[in-house]
Scaffold this motif. Structure first.
Motif, PDB file in Angstrom:
ATOM      1  N   ARG A  85       1.894 -13.500 -50.095  1.00  0.00           N
ATOM      2  CA  ARG A  85       1.758 -14.161 -48.795  1.00  0.00           C
ATOM      3  C   ARG A  85       0.736 -13.429 -47.932  1.00  0.00           C
ATOM      4  NH1 ARG A  85       7.249 -16.555 -46.826  1.00  0.00           N
ATOM      5  NH2 ARG A  85       5.837 -17.725 -45.480  1.00  0.00           N
ATOM      6  N   GLU A 112      -2.542 -14.718 -49.101  1.00  0.00           N
ATOM      7  CA  GLU A 112      -2.802 -16.041 -48.523  1.00  0.00           C
ATOM      8  C   GLU A 112      -3.255 -15.907 -47.069  1.00  0.00           C
ATOM      9  OE1 GLU A 112       0.925 -18.053 -49.029  1.00  0.00           O
ATOM     10  OE2 GLU A 112       0.681 -18.228 -51.201  1.00  0.00           O
ATOM     11  N   HIS A 113      -2.635 -14.984 -46.355  1.00  0.00           N
ATOM     12  CA  HIS A 113      -2.998 -14.737 -44.957  1.00  0.00           C
ATOM     13  C   HIS A 113      -4.427 -14.208 -44.865  1.00  0.00           C
ATOM     14  CE1 HIS A 113      -0.903 -14.800 -41.063  1.00  0.00           C
ATOM     15  NE2 HIS A 113      -1.802 -13.906 -40.700  1.00  0.00           N
ATOM     16  N   GLU A 151      -6.923 -16.981 -45.070  1.00  0.00           N
ATOM     17  CA  GLU A 151      -7.126 -17.644 -43.776  1.00  0.00           C
ATOM     18  C   GLU A 151      -7.965 -16.783 -42.847  1.00  0.00           C
ATOM     19  OE1 GLU A 151      -4.224 -19.701 -41.499  1.00  0.00           O
ATOM     20  OE2 GLU A 151      -3.129 -20.361 -43.287  1.00  0.00           O
ATOM     21  N   HIS A 177      -3.338 -23.521 -34.647  1.00  0.00           N
ATOM     22  CA  HIS A 177      -3.003 -23.655 -36.072  1.00  0.00           C
ATOM     23  C   HIS A 177      -2.598 -22.315 -36.692  1.00  0.00           C
ATOM     24  CE1 HIS A 177      -3.095 -24.832 -40.261  1.00  0.00           C
ATOM     25  NE2 HIS A 177      -3.901 -23.814 -40.486  1.00  0.00           N
ATOM     26  N   HIS A 178      -3.446 -21.311 -36.530  1.00  0.00           N
ATOM     27  CA  HIS A 178      -3.192 -20.048 -37.231  1.00  0.00           C
ATOM     28  C   HIS A 178      -2.078 -19.237 -36.560  1.00  0.00           C
ATOM     29  CE1 HIS A 178      -3.969 -16.677 -39.891  1.00  0.00           C
ATOM     30  NE2 HIS A 178      -3.946 -15.895 -38.824  1.00  0.00           N
ATOM     31  N   THR A 220       0.683 -20.431 -38.976  1.00  0.00           N
ATOM     32  CA  THR A 220       0.717 -19.467 -40.075  1.00  0.00           C
ATOM     33  C   THR A 220       1.353 -18.140 -39.667  1.00  0.00           C
ATOM     34  OG1 THR A 220      -1.283 -20.479 -40.969  1.00  0.00           O
ATOM     35  CG2 THR A 220      -0.704 -18.307 -41.802  1.00  0.00           C
ATOM     36  N   ASP A 221       0.972 -17.608 -38.509  1.00  0.00           N
ATOM     37  CA  ASP A 221       1.517 -16.310 -38.103  1.00  0.00           C
ATOM     38  C   ASP A 221       3.026 -16.371 -37.870  1.00  0.00           C
ATOM     39  OD1 ASP A 221      -0.990 -15.183 -38.293  1.00  0.00           O
ATOM     40  OD2 ASP A 221      -1.235 -14.840 -36.143  1.00  0.00           O
ATOM     41  N   GLU A 239       5.163 -17.659 -39.627  1.00  0.00           N
ATOM     42  CA  GLU A 239       5.868 -17.521 -40.899  1.00  0.00           C
ATOM     43  C   GLU A 239       6.288 -16.084 -41.184  1.00  0.00           C
ATOM     44  OE1 GLU A 239       3.334 -19.262 -43.879  1.00  0.00           O
ATOM     45  OE2 GLU A 239       3.313 -21.205 -42.847  1.00  0.00           O
TER      46      GLU A 239
END
Length: 136
Positions: free
Chosen positions: A75, A78-79, A82, A119-120, A124-125, A127
């Motif tokens: 993960r 994946e981060h 981004e 979005h990020h 995402t953050d 998560e």
């Protein structure tokens, strides 16, 4: 142009990362000032300089903090993908600006606010919050 303020929904429950994310909002406001003609002369260059410093320090800190919190390696990878995409996009805006096309500043605003902040950070953050807070 509207100024942006820190909101509690941006928080990832980590004081240092939240402080750094609030700095991104300050950079967005610097850019807004430039677009409204309210910033200092030559300020557009300083926005890019501020972003360059911010990106290198924030991404490195955040990725290190995630590792420290036990966030799964895949993960984090994946981060990082981004983060690298954000960096490439910012470099693209800078190249366009350096070529003399000031529209890069206008195009950068929705990217910083929409893609990066909303979005990020808000997507995402969020998560990784359970790992930072130990509540997973």
């Amino acid at each position: 142009m509207n100024r942006f303020e820190w909101k509690v929904e941006y928080s990832v429950d980590d004081a240092e990362i939240d402080r750094q994310h609030a700095e991104l909002i300050a950079i967005i406001n610097e850019l807004a000032d430039q677009l409204c003609g309210e910033g200092p002369s030559g300020g557009a260059r300083s926005v890019f300089d501020h972003l360059a410093h911010y990106v290198t320090t924030h991404f490195a800190y955040e990725e290190g903090r995630l590792a420290q919190a036990g966030y799964p390696d895949e993960r984090i990878a994946e981060h990082q993908v981004e983060h690298n995409a954000i960096l490439r996009q910012l470099q693209g805006f800078e190249r366009v600006f350096e070529s003399g096309d000031a529209t890069a500043l206008q195009e950068m605003m929705p990217f910083l606010y929409g893609e990066w902040l909303i979005h990020h950070i808000c997507g995402t953050d969020k998560e990784y919050v359970p790992w930072l807070t130990g509540s997973r």
